[in-house]
Every structure is written in C-alpha cells, then in structure tokens.
Design a protein around this motif. Structure first.
Motif, short mmCIF file in Angstrom:
data_model
loop_
_atom_site.label_atom_id
_atom_site.label_comp_id
_atom_site.label_asym_id
_atom_site.label_seq_id
_atom_site.Cartn_x
_atom_site.Cartn_y
_atom_site.Cartn_z
N SER A 23 6.42 -8.30 9.36
CA SER A 23 6.00 -9.23 8.32
C SER A 23 4.77 -8.71 7.58
O SER A 23 4.69 -8.78 6.34
CB SER A 23 5.69 -10.60 8.94
OG SER A 23 5.16 -11.48 7.99
N LEU A 57 3.97 -4.06 1.45
CA LEU A 57 4.91 -3.44 0.53
C LEU A 57 5.03 -4.26 -0.76
O LEU A 57 5.01 -3.69 -1.86
CB LEU A 57 6.28 -3.30 1.20
CG LEU A 57 7.38 -2.63 0.39
CD1 LEU A 57 6.98 -1.21 -0.01
CD2 LEU A 57 8.68 -2.62 1.18
N GLU A 58 5.13 -5.58 -0.63
CA GLU A 58 5.20 -6.43 -1.81
C GLU A 58 3.95 -6.29 -2.67
O GLU A 58 4.03 -6.23 -3.90
CB GLU A 58 5.38 -7.90 -1.41
CG GLU A 58 6.77 -8.21 -0.89
CD GLU A 58 6.92 -9.63 -0.40
OE1 GLU A 58 5.88 -10.30 -0.12
OE2 GLU A 58 8.06 -10.10 -0.30
N LYS A 59 2.78 -6.21 -2.03
CA LYS A 59 1.54 -6.05 -2.77
C LYS A 59 1.52 -4.71 -3.50
O LYS A 59 1.15 -4.62 -4.67
CB LYS A 59 0.34 -6.16 -1.84
CG LYS A 59 -0.99 -6.06 -2.55
CD LYS A 59 -2.15 -6.08 -1.57
CE LYS A 59 -3.48 -5.91 -2.24
NZ LYS A 59 -3.63 -4.69 -3.01
N ILE A 116 5.86 -5.87 5.33
CA ILE A 116 6.56 -6.37 4.14
C ILE A 116 5.57 -6.94 3.13
O ILE A 116 5.69 -6.70 1.92
CB ILE A 116 7.63 -7.42 4.54
CG1 ILE A 116 8.78 -6.74 5.25
CG2 ILE A 116 8.13 -8.18 3.31
CD1 ILE A 116 9.78 -7.69 5.89
N ASP A 117 4.58 -7.68 3.62
CA ASP A 117 3.55 -8.21 2.72
C ASP A 117 2.81 -7.07 2.01
O ASP A 117 2.56 -7.15 0.80
CB ASP A 117 2.55 -9.08 3.50
CG ASP A 117 3.14 -10.40 3.97
OD1 ASP A 117 4.21 -10.79 3.45
OD2 ASP A 117 2.55 -11.02 4.87
N ILE A 166 4.09 -2.92 -4.46
CA ILE A 166 5.05 -2.96 -5.56
C ILE A 166 4.46 -3.72 -6.74
O ILE A 166 4.59 -3.29 -7.90
CB ILE A 166 6.38 -3.59 -5.10
CG1 ILE A 166 7.10 -2.62 -4.15
CG2 ILE A 166 7.27 -3.93 -6.29
CD1 ILE A 166 8.31 -3.22 -3.46
N ALA A 167 3.81 -4.85 -6.48
CA ALA A 167 3.19 -5.62 -7.55
C ALA A 167 2.10 -4.80 -8.25
O ALA A 167 1.99 -4.82 -9.48
CB ALA A 167 2.61 -6.92 -7.00
#
Length: 78
Positions: free
Chosen positions: A42, A48-50, A45-46, A52-53
């Motif tokens: 988790s 990775l999302e950051k 993933i957080d 990507i953003a």
C-alpha cells in the motif's frame, strides 16, 4: 484394554492442545507477515501514485486534462 487409562487420556489431551497452540501460533505469524506485506505494498502504491502525479505535472498533462474536463460553459461562449 476396555478400560481407558486416565493418564493416557490426559497425555493425549495435552498433546492435542500443544499441537493446536503451535498451529495457532504459526497461523498468527503468517497472518502478521501477510498484513505487513499488504501495508508495505500500500505504501509503495501511494508512492507510485505520487510519482506519477509529479511526472504528469512536470509534463504539463494535468493542465491539458483540466481544460478538457471543464464544462463547456466555463470554456467561453461562441
């Protein structure tokens, strides 16, 4: 041998209880490991999302998407 020896019954009960406790301990350990790995995943993933953003912001993708997602009335009248 028709009579049951109380000592052997008690010994058998102790063995079964010990085995059940060992199994419960192993399952608890496995459960803790699985939960730890899920928490770690988790977090990854957080991150990775950051990332990507951040990359989208650097590339200016958010600005283009923001203009496309605006309602037509906000984009001006023709």
């Amino acid at each position: 041998m028709s009579e049951t020896d109380p000592k052997s019954v008690q010994d058998l009960t102790n063995v079964v209880q010990t085995l059940l406790q060992q199994m419960q301990d192993k399952f608890q350990t496995m459960s803790d490991q699985i939960i730890g790995r899920i928490d770690e995943m988790s977090t990854r993933i957080d991150d990775l999302e950051k990332n990507i953003a951040d990359l989208m912001t650097q590339a200016g993708v958010e600005e283009i998407e923001g203009a496309e997602n605006k309602p037509k009335e906000d984009q001006g009248t023709l």
